[in-house]
Motif scaffolding. Structure first.
Motif, PDB file in Angstrom:
ATOM      1  N   TYR A  33       0.838  -1.197   0.000  1.00 57.25           N
ATOM      2  CA  TYR A  33       0.000   0.000   0.000  1.00 57.25           C
ATOM      3  C   TYR A  33       0.875   1.249   0.000  1.00 57.25           C
ATOM      4  O   TYR A  33       1.934   1.275   0.624  1.00 57.25           O
ATOM      5  CB  TYR A  33      -0.871   0.049   1.263  1.00 57.25           C
ATOM      6  N   TYR A  35       0.429   5.357   1.023  1.00 56.48           N
ATOM      7  CA  TYR A  35      -0.376   6.370   1.677  1.00 56.48           C
ATOM      8  C   TYR A  35       0.395   7.685   1.644  1.00 56.48           C
ATOM      9  O   TYR A  35       1.618   7.716   1.465  1.00 56.48           O
ATOM     10  CB  TYR A  35      -0.633   6.015   3.154  1.00 56.48           C
ATOM     11  N   ARG A  37       0.586  11.625   3.742  1.00 62.61           N
ATOM     12  CA  ARG A  37       0.083  12.546   4.758  1.00 62.61           C
ATOM     13  C   ARG A  37       0.577  13.950   4.418  1.00 62.61           C
ATOM     14  O   ARG A  37       1.779  14.222   4.478  1.00 62.61           O
ATOM     15  CB  ARG A  37       0.554  12.160   6.159  1.00 62.61           C
ATOM     16  N   LYS A  41      -2.909  17.039   8.107  1.00 60.82           N
ATOM     17  CA  LYS A  41      -4.096  16.298   7.683  1.00 60.82           C
ATOM     18  C   LYS A  41      -3.942  14.815   8.034  1.00 60.82           C
ATOM     19  O   LYS A  41      -2.948  14.377   8.585  1.00 60.82           O
ATOM     20  CB  LYS A  41      -4.286  16.452   6.165  1.00 60.82           C
ATOM     21  N   GLU A  42      -4.975  14.062   7.690  1.00 59.43           N
ATOM     22  CA  GLU A  42      -4.923  12.638   7.982  1.00 59.43           C
ATOM     23  C   GLU A  42      -4.085  11.911   6.944  1.00 59.43           C
ATOM     24  O   GLU A  42      -3.813  12.407   5.854  1.00 59.43           O
ATOM     25  CB  GLU A  42      -6.342  12.042   8.022  1.00 59.43           C
ATOM     26  N   ILE A  43      -3.649  10.721   7.305  1.00 61.98           N
ATOM     27  CA  ILE A  43      -2.942   9.850   6.364  1.00 61.98           C
ATOM     28  C   ILE A  43      -3.987   9.312   5.385  1.00 61.98           C
ATOM     29  O   ILE A  43      -4.991   8.723   5.802  1.00 61.98           O
ATOM     30  CB  ILE A  43      -2.264   8.687   7.108  1.00 61.98           C
ATOM     31  N   PHE A  45      -5.045   7.100   1.883  1.00 64.41           N
ATOM     32  CA  PHE A  45      -4.738   5.978   1.000  1.00 64.41           C
ATOM     33  C   PHE A  45      -4.514   6.466  -0.419  1.00 64.41           C
ATOM     34  O   PHE A  45      -5.255   7.334  -0.911  1.00 64.41           O
ATOM     35  CB  PHE A  45      -5.909   5.005   1.047  1.00 64.41           C
ATOM     36  N   HIS A  48      -3.250   0.321  -3.748  1.00 63.57           N
ATOM     37  CA  HIS A  48      -3.001  -1.000  -3.196  1.00 63.57           C
ATOM     38  C   HIS A  48      -2.609  -1.943  -4.319  1.00 63.57           C
ATOM     39  O   HIS A  48      -3.312  -2.056  -5.315  1.00 63.57           O
ATOM     40  CB  HIS A  48      -4.283  -1.488  -2.488  1.00 63.57           C
ATOM     41  N   PHE A  91       3.990   7.233   2.892  1.00 62.44           N
ATOM     42  CA  PHE A  91       4.193   5.986   3.622  1.00 62.44           C
ATOM     43  C   PHE A  91       3.895   4.801   2.715  1.00 62.44           C
ATOM     44  O   PHE A  91       2.968   4.819   1.907  1.00 62.44           O
ATOM     45  CB  PHE A  91       3.250   5.897   4.820  1.00 62.44           C
ATOM     46  N   GLN A 106      -1.400  -4.065   8.643  1.00 60.06           N
ATOM     47  CA  GLN A 106      -0.385  -3.512   7.759  1.00 60.06           C
ATOM     48  C   GLN A 106       0.833  -3.077   8.549  1.00 60.06           C
ATOM     49  O   GLN A 106       0.708  -2.525   9.650  1.00 60.06           O
ATOM     50  CB  GLN A 106      -0.964  -2.336   6.973  1.00 60.06           C
ATOM     51  N   TYR A 107       2.004  -3.315   7.964  1.00 68.54           N
ATOM     52  CA  TYR A 107       3.279  -2.960   8.580  1.00 68.54           C
ATOM     53  C   TYR A 107       3.858  -1.806   7.778  1.00 68.54           C
ATOM     54  O   TYR A 107       4.042  -1.918   6.570  1.00 68.54           O
ATOM     55  CB  TYR A 107       4.210  -4.175   8.568  1.00 68.54           C
ATOM     56  N   PHE A 108       4.132  -0.729   8.472  1.00 69.17           N
ATOM     57  CA  PHE A 108       4.494   0.511   7.795  1.00 69.17           C
ATOM     58  C   PHE A 108       5.997   0.727   7.742  1.00 69.17           C
ATOM     59  O   PHE A 108       6.733   0.358   8.660  1.00 69.17           O
ATOM     60  CB  PHE A 108       3.846   1.705   8.504  1.00 69.17           C
ATOM     61  N   GLY A 109       6.409   1.371   6.675  1.00 67.30           N
ATOM     62  CA  GLY A 109       7.772   1.846   6.570  1.00 67.30           C
ATOM     63  C   GLY A 109       7.916   3.196   7.259  1.00 67.30           C
ATOM     64  O   GLY A 109       6.933   3.767   7.728  1.00 67.30           O
ATOM     65  N   PRO A 110       9.135   3.719   7.300  1.00 67.39           N
ATOM     66  CA  PRO A 110       9.389   4.981   8.010  1.00 67.39           C
ATOM     67  C   PRO A 110       8.895   6.216   7.271  1.00 67.39           C
ATOM     68  O   PRO A 110       8.827   7.295   7.857  1.00 67.39           O
ATOM     69  CB  PRO A 110      10.918   5.006   8.131  1.00 67.39           C
TER      70      PRO A 110
END
Lengths: 117, 116
Positions: A33, A35, A37, A41-43, A45, A48, A91, A106-110
């Motif tokens: 995925y 994303y 930000r 504001k919000e993160i 999408f 995918h 992200f 979900q596992y996020f990157g930095p």
């Protein structure tokens, strides 16, 4: 187990230039995925991938954004030409294949912080 | 449109104080709910998640959250915060029936600062 990695961590470019962001998911994770930000504001999408196929790209802002995942491994997100409003943190996240118990997690990157001047 | 609301944007607490961060979602059907945390300079990490079953979910580092379907809420709690809990907290949802796409809908985040 290595986590999700993203490159570069920061990018500063001028309006009109091109930038390519890279994401390496956790090995074996079919789902990838993107994303974004924007400050304050919000993160949100963007899209995918399931392996190399785009499952959902409903969040892509416009045709200046191009995402690829050749071979179903790493993914790139290209912005061409970049505009001021593209600034933000991008992200990447990955998750295990559908049918496993942890697909929804979900596992996020930095993240990659993109600044367009 | 489906959305997630976090009403507290900034919270400042002293160590040992109790914490409750609000999260409301707008979807009426089956929903999966998550709390993620981002410590300074680090990536987003999963604190806890709710899929079904017991509405009181316990996560890592002493955090818990309660799913209240009638209120469309999934508030995060911790009885006694520590300085190391200083971070930004994100509530996220996956509305049911997304036909194979598990995209998260995030709230705007809550910045928590814990004073030593």
């Amino acid at each position: 187990e290595a986590g999700v990695t993203q490159f570069p961590s920061h990018s500063v470019i001028e309006k009109g230039q091109t930038v390519t962001l890279r994401c390496d998911p956790i090995s074996g994770h079919d789902n990838l995925y993107w994303y974004r930000r924007v400050m304050g504001k919000e993160i949100k999408f963007l899209l995918h991938f399931v392996k190399e196929s785009k499952q959902d790209e409903s969040g892509m802002p416009n045709n200046r954004f191009l995402a690829e995942r050749t071979g179903g491994t790493y993914s790139t997100l290209k912005v061409q030409p970049a505009e001021l409003e593209d600034s933000g943190v991008y992200f990447c996240a990955s998750s295990p294949p559908v049918g496993t118990s942890r697909t929804d997690t979900q596992y996020f990157g930095p993240g990659t912080r993109l600044t367009v001047l | 449109a489906q959305s997630v609301s976090q009403h507290n944007h900034h919270v400042i607490l002293s160590e040992a104080a109790s914490l409750e961060l609000g999260c409301n979602y707008s979807y009426g059907g089956t929903v999966n709910l998550f709390w993620y945390v981002q410590y300074p300079g680090q990536h987003l990490q999963l604190l806890l998640k709710y899929f079904s079953g017991d509405p009181l979910v316990k996560g890592i580092k002493g955090f818990e959250a309660e799913f209240i379907k009638s209120k469309f809420s999934f508030n995060l709690r911790k009885p006694s915060v520590q300085w190391s809990d200083t971070a930004e907290y994100f509530c996220a949802a996956i509305p049911g029936g997304t036909s194979g796409t598990y995209k998260y809908i995030f709230g705007t985040g809550t910045r928590l600062k814990v004073l030593a």
